[in-house]
Write an enzyme that holds these catalytic residues in place. Sequence first.
Site, mmCIF file in Angstrom:
data_model
loop_
_atom_site.group_PDB
_atom_site.id
_atom_site.type_symbol
_atom_site.label_atom_id
_atom_site.label_comp_id
_atom_site.label_asym_id
_atom_site.label_seq_id
_atom_site.Cartn_x
_atom_site.Cartn_y
_atom_site.Cartn_z
ATOM 1 N N ASP A 34 0.821 -1.212 0.000
ATOM 2 C CA ASP A 34 0.000 0.000 0.000
ATOM 3 C C ASP A 34 0.856 1.263 0.000
ATOM 4 O OD1 ASP A 34 -1.915 -1.830 0.278
ATOM 5 O OD2 ASP A 34 -2.671 -1.146 2.219
ATOM 6 N N TYR A 37 2.348 2.026 -3.329
ATOM 7 C CA TYR A 37 1.290 2.488 -4.210
ATOM 8 C C TYR A 37 0.956 3.948 -3.891
ATOM 9 C CZ TYR A 37 -3.213 2.815 -6.508
ATOM 10 O OH TYR A 37 -4.262 3.224 -7.315
ATOM 11 N N ASP A 38 0.782 4.220 -2.595
ATOM 12 C CA ASP A 38 0.431 5.585 -2.190
ATOM 13 C C ASP A 38 1.478 6.590 -2.666
ATOM 14 O OD1 ASP A 38 -1.768 4.588 -1.029
ATOM 15 O OD2 ASP A 38 -1.051 4.750 1.038
ATOM 16 N N SER A 83 -33.074 -7.790 -22.334
ATOM 17 C CA SER A 83 -33.122 -8.718 -21.212
ATOM 18 C C SER A 83 -32.798 -10.118 -21.754
ATOM 19 C CB SER A 83 -34.514 -8.651 -20.602
ATOM 20 O OG SER A 83 -34.554 -9.435 -19.460
ATOM 21 N N GLU A 112 -22.075 -19.611 -18.663
ATOM 22 C CA GLU A 112 -21.382 -18.708 -17.731
ATOM 23 C C GLU A 112 -22.328 -18.266 -16.633
ATOM 24 O OE1 GLU A 112 -20.167 -15.861 -20.660
ATOM 25 O OE2 GLU A 112 -21.930 -14.597 -20.348
ATOM 26 N N LYS A 114 -24.825 -16.169 -14.335
ATOM 27 C CA LYS A 114 -25.715 -15.028 -14.492
ATOM 28 C C LYS A 114 -25.535 -14.158 -13.258
ATOM 29 C CE LYS A 114 -30.423 -13.662 -15.642
ATOM 30 N NZ LYS A 114 -30.604 -12.683 -14.584
ATOM 31 N N ASP A 116 -25.901 -11.347 -10.621
ATOM 32 C CA ASP A 116 -27.075 -10.638 -10.122
ATOM 33 C C ASP A 116 -26.678 -9.235 -9.665
ATOM 34 O OD1 ASP A 116 -29.660 -10.236 -9.521
ATOM 35 O OD2 ASP A 116 -29.671 -11.448 -7.690
ATOM 36 N N ARG A 135 -28.925 0.323 -17.911
ATOM 37 C CA ARG A 135 -29.816 -0.171 -18.952
ATOM 38 C C ARG A 135 -31.061 0.702 -19.082
ATOM 39 N NH1 ARG A 135 -31.876 -6.301 -18.991
ATOM 40 N NH2 ARG A 135 -33.257 -5.648 -17.324
ATOM 41 N N GLU A 171 -22.005 -6.165 -15.849
ATOM 42 C CA GLU A 171 -22.841 -6.028 -14.661
ATOM 43 C C GLU A 171 -22.026 -5.408 -13.528
ATOM 44 O OE1 GLU A 171 -25.768 -7.572 -15.471
ATOM 45 O OE2 GLU A 171 -26.825 -7.914 -13.580
ATOM 46 N N TYR A 223 -19.408 -9.148 -19.765
ATOM 47 C CA TYR A 223 -19.757 -10.419 -20.394
ATOM 48 C C TYR A 223 -20.396 -10.289 -21.765
ATOM 49 C CZ TYR A 223 -24.003 -8.963 -18.061
ATOM 50 O OH TYR A 223 -25.049 -8.225 -17.617
ATOM 51 N N LYS A 287 -25.158 -19.333 -23.916
ATOM 52 C CA LYS A 287 -25.082 -18.512 -25.126
ATOM 53 C C LYS A 287 -24.502 -19.348 -26.254
ATOM 54 C CE LYS A 287 -24.152 -14.222 -22.648
ATOM 55 N NZ LYS A 287 -23.143 -13.288 -22.164
ATOM 56 N N LYS A 311 -32.512 -20.154 -14.550
ATOM 57 C CA LYS A 311 -32.559 -19.654 -13.171
ATOM 58 C C LYS A 311 -32.481 -20.814 -12.186
ATOM 59 C CE LYS A 311 -34.388 -15.621 -12.429
ATOM 60 N NZ LYS A 311 -33.836 -14.317 -12.042
ATOM 61 N N CYS A 405 -36.131 1.140 26.732
ATOM 62 C CA CYS A 405 -35.047 0.206 26.419
ATOM 63 C C CYS A 405 -35.297 -1.123 27.131
ATOM 64 C CB CYS A 405 -33.708 0.795 26.856
ATOM 65 S SG CYS A 405 -32.343 -0.381 26.715
ATOM 66 N N CYS A 408 -32.204 -1.487 29.931
ATOM 67 C CA CYS A 408 -32.020 -0.563 31.057
ATOM 68 C C CYS A 408 -33.294 0.171 31.417
ATOM 69 C CB CYS A 408 -30.909 0.437 30.741
ATOM 70 S SG CYS A 408 -31.413 1.661 29.516
ATOM 71 N N CYS A 423 -31.898 3.781 22.365
ATOM 72 C CA CYS A 423 -31.915 4.020 23.803
ATOM 73 C C CYS A 423 -30.928 5.153 24.037
ATOM 74 C CB CYS A 423 -31.471 2.769 24.555
ATOM 75 S SG CYS A 423 -30.973 3.130 26.257
ATOM 76 N N CYS A 428 -26.633 3.041 29.856
ATOM 77 C CA CYS A 428 -27.306 1.782 29.510
ATOM 78 C C CYS A 428 -26.317 0.612 29.527
ATOM 79 C CB CYS A 428 -27.932 1.914 28.131
ATOM 80 S SG CYS A 428 -28.593 0.374 27.476
#
Length: 713
Positions: A34, A37-38, A83, A112, A114, A116, A135, A171, A223, A287, A311, A405, A408, A423, A428
Site C-alpha cells: 500500500d 502504491y500511495d 433482457s 457462464e 448469471k 445478479d 440499462r 454487470e 460479459y 449462449k 434460473k 429500552c 435498562c 436508547c 445503559c
Amino acid sequence: MGSESIKERIEFLRSEIERHDRLYYVEARPVIGDRDYDLLYEELLKLEREHPEFHSDSSPTQRVSGEPLSGFAQVRHNPPMQSLDKTHSKGELADFDAMVRKEVDDFTYNVEPKVDGVSMSLFYEDRRLVRAATRGNGQVGDDVTLNVKTIRAVPLRLPSSAPESLEVRGEVYMTRDGFVKLNEREEEAGREPFANPRNAAAGSLKLLDSKEVANRPLDIVIYNAGGTGCEGFSTHSEMIETFRSWGFPVTPWSKTCATMEDVYAAIDELETLRHTFRFEIDGAVVKLNERSLYDVLGATAHGPRWARAYKYAPERAETVVEGITVQVGRTGVLTPVAELRPVELAGSTISRATLHNADQVERQDIRIGDHVWLVKAGDVIPAIESSIPEKRTGDERVFVMPTACPVCGGEVQRLDGEIALRCVNPACSAQLLRRVEHFASRSALDIRALGGTASNALVEQGWISDPLDLFSLTNERLASLEISGRRFGKNSESVIRALEASRNMPLERWLFATGIPGVGTTVAADIAAEHSRMADLAGSPVLKNVIENDSLKGKERKILPIKVEAAKAVLKFFDGEYGRRYLARLQEFGIDPRSAPKAKVATEGPLVGAGCVLTGTLSRPRGEYAEMIRLAGGNVQGSVTSKTRYLIAGANTGAAKTSKARELGTEVIDEARLLELLGEVADTSSSAKEPVSSTVSNPSQTASGALEQGLLF
Ligand code: AMP
Ligand code: ZN
C-alpha cells in the site's frame, strides 16, 4: 526536470498505477504494498497539480472528481440493452436447443454465471472511457459515468491492442463482504439497510455525489459485446478472453459445451460453485458461442434468440418465528430479531434473523408464530423474505416495539432523519457491554481473553461503567470475579497481560477501539496515518482542513484520504464531554497511543532514482525488498524497460531474462550486491530473513496485506 520529462514521468506514473490497479482490483494479486502504491499516487497528484497543462480525465487521480450532479443525463443505447428469456428446467432448455437447431447447425454453447447486479454499458472513445450508462428501459438509460469511474476495476484507458471506439456491456455488483459491511454502517447510522447486494449496487449507482459512490464497495464484470468495436470476434469465448487481455474483469468461470449433456453438466457444476464467487449469481446463461450465427437467429422484443438464462431455484427454507426479541447495539440502536425454529439453509443451521427495525416488521407483516420463508441476503446474512399468511391459525401475535429500552428501561427516541429507535441512556448496560466487546475485539485492542461472559459479569455486577475502567482492575480483583457461581481465577492473568500489551498498540487500533460512529478499521488507519498521538485528534487542524476542503469547488478541491463524515465525527467526539474525559483518563493511566512514524525516503545514495526489477527466488519476501528499495530512494518496476537500472536476479532466473536486461543497458546484480547497495552486510543466510528495523518501517504491509484489504475492502 524539463517539461518533456515531466510529461514522461506523469505518463509513467499513470501507467504504473493503472497496472497496479489492475493487479489489485481485477486479478487480486498485487505486487507492491500500500505504501509504495500511495507514493506513486501522491507523486502523480503533485505533478498534476503543478502542471495542469497535462491534465487528463482518464488519469487514475480522476476517479473521484467533479461536483455532485443535479440529475443524470439520458443515453440512448444502440443496439438496445435487452433482457434475457428465462428457463427454469432442463426441459425448457431442451426446447430452446431444438428451436436453435431448426435454424442453424455446427455450433457450440458457452455456459457462464448469471451475475445478479445492475447491467452497465461502458463506452470508450480514443481508448478512453467516455461514458457509462445503466440499462434503464433498454432503449435509454442514465449516464452514470462519474459514478462508474470510481469503480477501480473499470479501466479508464485501454491498451493499444484494443479498438479506438469500443462498447462493452456487463454487470456492476457489490461484493458480499462489502455488502455486509455497508449494511453494518447503515444500521449503525440509524438508516435503512439494503435488502441484498443488488439493491445496494443499484442504490449506490443512483447517488448523485460520486464521492459517496467511491466509498461503496462496487465491482464490475464484463460479459457482452456492445454496439461498437466487437465485430471482429468469431466466438463469444474468444471475445471474453480478448476483453480480459484489454484489462476488463471477466467471469472467472465459463465452459464451452459441444452437447446439451455438457450444458446440463456445466449448469449443475456452476450451481455447486454459486457461493464461491465475489458476486451473487441467480442462474447460468447459455449462449451460442459462434457469433456469426447471432444475426441468423436474431432477437425478440425481449431478448436475443441465441441465449437463454437458466434460473436456479432460490435457496430458501421454511420455518417458524417463535419470538421477536429486541437487541440494543453499541450506539443504542434497538434492533428487533426473529427467534426462529432452527432450520438448515445453504450449509448452516439458522435460529435467528435480524428484522432491522420496527418499520420493516410492520411492512413485511411478520407476526410472532408466523410461518416464514428464510433466505440468505448476499448469501451470508439470514433474512426473512416473507411470511406465509396462508398458514396462519389466528394465534399469531403482532409485534410491538417497546417504548423503553428492554435492557435498562431508559428512554427510547427516534433521532432526526433516522429510521432506527435508540436508547438514549448514556449509562445503559446493554450499550456498555457492546462497547466493551468492541473495545476488546480482535481488530481493536485484542483482549479476547476477556470473553463475552466475563465482560457481561463485569458490566452486570457494576465493576466497570466504561471500557477504560478495565485498566483499573488488578489481577487479584479480577480473579475474584464471579461468573455464574464460579470464580474467574487464573484466567485473569491472560486478561491483565492482554491489557498490558494493549497499552502499546498503535494509534489506529486505539482509535478504532474508541468506537466513534463511522470510524471503522480503514477510516481509523487513514486518520492515524495523519496524526502522531491520540491527543492530537482533539481539534485537529488536519481534520478541520478535510471539512474545509470539502466546501471548495472543482479543481481547488484536493483528494484527501480522510472522509468528511469521519473527520466530523472524530472532531465532535473529542470536543464532547465524554471524549475529553476519555483523553484525560488515558493520560491518567499513562496510555499514549502513537502511530508508527513515516520512514524518511533517502534523497542520496546509489539507489536514488533507480528503477529496480526483482526476479527469481529471493531469500526475503518481495514486499520487504520493495520497501527497502523505496526507502533507499529507488522504485520497483514490474518488468525491465529502458529505465531499469538494476535487475536483481534471485535463484532460478532464466538466462533469457538477464540477457534481455543487458541489451537494454540494465545492470544485472544478485541479492548480495543489492544488500550491499542498500548499505547492509551481504548475508543471505538465515539471519538475513530478519526484517531490518532501521530501514523497513512496516514490513507487514506487504502484498498479502494489500490482497487481504483488497478482498475485504
Ligand atoms: P433479468 O434482469 O433477470 O431479466 O436478466 C437479464 C439480465 O441478466 C441482463 O440484462 C443482464 O443484465 C444480466 N446478466 C447477468 N449475467 C449475464 C451474462 N453472463 N450474460 C448476459 N446477461 C447477463
Ligand atoms: Zn438502554
